[in-house]
Design a protein around this motif. Sequence first.
Motif, PDB file in Angstrom:
ATOM      1  N   ALA A  12      36.254  42.640  36.493  1.00 12.14           N
ATOM      2  CA  ALA A  12      36.957  42.165  37.805  1.00 12.14           C
ATOM      3  C   ALA A  12      36.547  43.478  38.972  1.00 12.14           C
ATOM      4  O   ALA A  12      36.170  42.911  39.927  1.00 12.14           O
ATOM      5  N   ALA A  13      36.429  44.511  38.331  1.00 14.35           N
ATOM      6  CA  ALA A  13      36.201  45.542  39.272  1.00 14.35           C
ATOM      7  C   ALA A  13      34.606  45.502  39.633  1.00 14.35           C
ATOM      8  O   ALA A  13      34.095  45.557  40.791  1.00 14.35           O
ATOM      9  N   ALA A  51      27.274  43.000  31.599  1.00 15.32           N
ATOM     10  CA  ALA A  51      26.948  41.593  31.547  1.00 15.32           C
ATOM     11  C   ALA A  51      25.720  41.678  31.296  1.00 15.32           C
ATOM     12  O   ALA A  51      24.605  42.613  31.384  1.00 15.32           O
ATOM     13  N   ARG A  52      25.356  40.468  30.317  1.00 13.91           N
ATOM     14  CA  ARG A  52      24.118  40.496  29.549  1.00 13.91           C
ATOM     15  C   ARG A  52      23.436  38.963  29.621  1.00 13.91           C
ATOM     16  O   ARG A  52      24.582  38.182  29.801  1.00 13.91           O
ATOM     17  N   ASN A  53      22.325  38.877  29.733  1.00 12.62           N
ATOM     18  CA  ASN A  53      21.565  37.460  29.570  1.00 12.62           C
ATOM     19  C   ASN A  53      20.522  37.624  28.614  1.00 12.62           C
ATOM     20  O   ASN A  53      20.049  38.678  28.408  1.00 12.62           O
ATOM     21  N   GLU A  54      19.946  36.433  28.481  1.00 15.61           N
ATOM     22  CA  GLU A  54      18.795  36.102  27.373  1.00 15.61           C
ATOM     23  C   GLU A  54      17.695  36.950  27.707  1.00 15.61           C
ATOM     24  O   GLU A  54      17.079  37.718  27.275  1.00 15.61           O
ATOM     25  N   THR A 114      33.778  30.732  31.670  1.00 17.82           N
ATOM     26  CA  THR A 114      34.610  29.481  32.077  1.00 17.82           C
ATOM     27  C   THR A 114      34.450  29.597  33.650  1.00 17.82           C
ATOM     28  O   THR A 114      33.674  30.373  34.291  1.00 17.82           O
ATOM     29  N   PRO A 115      34.746  28.241  34.207  1.00 15.14           N
ATOM     30  CA  PRO A 115      34.441  28.131  35.736  1.00 15.14           C
ATOM     31  C   PRO A 115      35.102  29.183  36.558  1.00 15.14           C
ATOM     32  O   PRO A 115      34.401  29.465  37.561  1.00 15.14           O
ATOM     33  N   ASP A 116      36.243  29.882  36.352  1.00 13.96           N
ATOM     34  CA  ASP A 116      36.742  30.940  37.011  1.00 13.96           C
ATOM     35  C   ASP A 116      36.013  32.261  36.530  1.00 13.96           C
ATOM     36  O   ASP A 116      36.693  33.444  36.901  1.00 13.96           O
ATOM     37  N   GLY A 117      35.250  32.345  35.779  1.00 20.21           N
ATOM     38  CA  GLY A 117      34.359  33.574  35.550  1.00 20.21           C
ATOM     39  C   GLY A 117      34.868  34.544  34.431  1.00 20.21           C
ATOM     40  O   GLY A 117      34.495  35.515  34.278  1.00 20.21           O
ATOM     41  N   GLU A 118      35.881  33.699  33.457  1.00 14.06           N
ATOM     42  CA  GLU A 118      36.445  34.488  32.524  1.00 14.06           C
ATOM     43  C   GLU A 118      35.129  34.266  31.071  1.00 14.06           C
ATOM     44  O   GLU A 118      34.634  33.319  31.385  1.00 14.06           O
TER      45      GLU A 118
END
Lengths: 657, 254
Positions: free
Chosen positions: A335-336, A537-540, A611-615
């Motif tokens: 969230a921060a 945060a990580r992505n492929e 999720t749609p709200d970013g969780e």
Amino acid sequence: MLNAKIPAGPLNTKWEDYKGHCKLVNPANKRSLEVIVIGTGLAGASAAASLGELGYKVKAFCFQDSPRRAHSIAAQGGINAAKNYQNDGDSVYRLFYDTVKGGDYRAREANVHRLAEVSGNIIDQCVAQGVPFAREYGGLLSNRSFGGTQVQRTFYAAGQTGQQLLLGAYSALERQVALGNVKMYSRHEMLDIVKIDGKARGIIARDLITGELERHFGHAVLICSGGYGNVFFLSTNAMGSNVTAAWKATKNGAYFANPCFTQIHPTCIPVSGDHQSKLTLMSESLRNDGRIWVPKKQNDTRKASEIPEDERDYYLERRYPAFGNLVPRDVASRAAKERCDAGYGVGTSKQAVFLDFAAAIERYGNIEAGKRQLSNLSKAEIIKLGKEVVAEKYGNLFDMYAKITGENPYEQPMRIYPAVHYTMGGLWVDYELQTTVPGLYSLGEANFSDHGANRLGASALMQGLADGYFVIPYTLGNYLADEIRTKAIPTDHPAFVEAENKVKETISKLMGIKGTKSVDHFHKKLGKIMWDKCGMARNEQGLKEAIEEIKALRAEFWKDVRVPGAEKEFNPELEKAGRVADFLELGELMCIDALQRRESCGGHFREESQTPDGEAQRDDANFSYVAAWEYKGPGQFELHKEELKFEEVIPSQRSYK
Amino acid sequence: MEHYNMNLTLKVWKQQNKNAQGGFETYSVKDISSEMSFLEMFDVLNEQLINEGKEPIAFDHDCREGICGMCSMHINGRAHGPWAGTTTCQLHMRAFKDGDTITVEPWRAGAFPVLKDLTVDRTAFDRIIEAGGYVSVNTGNAQDANCLPVDKHKADLAFAAAACIGCGACVAACKNSSAMLFVSAKVSQLALLPQGDPERQTRALNMVAQMDKEGFGSCTNTGACEAECPKEISLTNIARLNREFIGAGFSSEK
Ligand SMILES: Cc1cc2nc3c(=O)[nH]c(=O)nc-3n(C[C@H](O)[C@H](O)[C@H](O)COP(=O)(O)OP(=O)(O)OC[C@H]3O[C@@H](n4cnc5c(N)ncnc54)[C@H](O)[C@@H]3O)c2cc1C
Ligand code: SF4
Ligand code: FES
């Protein structure tokens, strides 16, 4: 498929049953059984002391100049236990439940339940040792709350809980040293495991003062070497915290579990410049009373005091009304980051949010005025009283903040930002804390066992002491009972000679490169890759890039690092070089692990899975397992899975709203 | 807080090992930010030395949060430097100004031999704890924690004494190299708590005996230890130790 050797039967009787049926070693035999303990943090010191008390011959190792300085000393906020002294609805089951849920359903139920069961004994044991926990006026123990829970079950000693617990365990350890049951090797670094006929039988250690290599035999070896957060270079860990002991175990056949599960702690003092050598935690206990906010306006450059109440966004209270500022760490950190990335950050770097005590100071001031039956106090007088209460609770943390930043947190809100703090991943262990190598055990932060994909605050101290005081004394006996006929193996055995030669070779290689760049140069570069691509945060795509970049950096390290000084002397740069060499291998595995886990869970946030709200969006159908990696040669690892079965707590989308 | 940069001259004790003769070397460092910690300034210096192909300066440190007790520099004649109640690692460069010369030495005490440069051997402290700095209770013997209420005031005093980080600054600050503040902190913590009561007499006698054996000097009440202690351990602990010691001396004459 990996077998965790979880005892049969209902969850709440497994441990009782195990203890009732495990094998025992008689006192006479214990005297000829030798145990090596690597590390003297909460896990290692409590294990070494307890095993010494039982009569085993113990050798304990640490790289600091005294066992009392293990990194556990720095733990601030507290230790959980299901005592229910506050009568607020706590129980063993609830601590178990909170821990499994907090870990986002990636922990092993049986281990967590055992942890909750013994948690109360830990507090009893520590108090008996003279650990000065905080108390109420009636003389009984005081509690506070921590993130991810709705009860007050955290015991503490101001902001120095780890120090007091470690000094308790250290004094128990020194008592065994005096009694001749434990031999202490400080300023020694374990650099390899010795295996004979498939079992762990000893170690190679370097005397850090003379640089000499030593061989030590043991019927069993316990790795209690702490976490590996320093792979990121900047973290809240101590400068010397490292993965070397655990990594040498991995290279000797112990599987490494969930390496990508890292905890980024939401409340740390932000980075101030390139010179930064470490980051300082501001304990989670501060979220009990501090409120986190950012301005409602983007790029707001006003001072905190100039921003009126209705222009402040208390974003945790807004997004998570049920838990508010006490959401678990992974949630608070993301969230921060979200607010700062969106342009609402504060301070010169804009990579910070406010942690504000103004409301708490006023609230405590009023309570105190009430207690002392003072009426007609001015606001300034109330605030003065409130500051005294806050100082008693958090004084050392506020002082630390003031020393580092030069700002007074009693007068203006703290600036904080997430930082690497803890590693849930570690050596894979079964229910008995044994790795995949017989005779090789792992305790404390070094193992992966109890926290799933996210650790709740005040639970690491609990786990370290549970492992050392209350679990290993039973489970190790169950193994050693079958070893009573094994005589101490002389250290001129070829396996010792070979292991020592291997270590010697690595050291000569490091010394011989005589390149142009310092060890720190490489460590910082590795840290940046990990933070940018395997951090919050990580992505492929990022992970794939990181793997290539780490490989290249590793090659450059082995060509161009400069290690000054000599081999056979006190040489801190050489120590660092060995540790960074191991981080350069571990970092790659962390990215490989993060890449295969195409779900988000706990501290592991894959941008593709939200999720749609970013969780964080878990994928239980495909990823409800522990990923345990077997070392197959440089940069090569084979994945083994331990299926997670949930009998008591049914996994659901975690919600703190 | 306003930041500024500074250029400094450092006079640092260099000593190859325990048996070698040591001496001061002079270094200069440039563009040191006032936001750095003192040890980060040393990181910069060491990085510079490594890049120049020279040997870096060996110093002890670990937590860099003022709690492990590992850092130990004598800075401009003061243990842990100019700030009160502060370890070397928590000292920040805003304590200095552009053009300053800073002298840095290891702890000086016979019982703390220099191992290399600014690193000393403090294992004597561990041996003092071995002599009695504990409650003799084995794992598993404890009763429920709340069966033993402790007067809050005494618990707070015990905690304040237990905050000692075992850094050795008290010894380094003392002209007699006495370890009384360190020993008294542990003796006090346990003497103030009911858990420590059964062993309080032998504890005081044995720890003091070990302290003497290690070659620490005697206490002449100059108070330099309290002034330099980064955890502000109070001199009243020494008074308490003296009472414990004298009381134990009388009653243990069998
Ligand atoms: C700033 C901070 C605050 C924290 N606060 C809390 C809190 O309030 N509550 C909570 O529950 N948790 C907290 N944690 C987490 C917790 O402190 C740690 O997870 C825990 O103390 C780890 O204990 P350990 O015994 O596993 O390892 P450590 O205490 O890290 O000990 C590791 C030991 O291994 C030794 N070692 C390592 N490698 C080698 C080697 N190769 N050879 C020889 N010896 C070796 C070291 O010398 C050391 O003795 C905090 C962590 C940090 C960083
Ligand atoms: S009494 Fe103070 S100066 Fe002495 S060792 Fe303890 S903390 Fe350090
Ligand atoms: S480095 Fe730990 S107290 Fe200074």
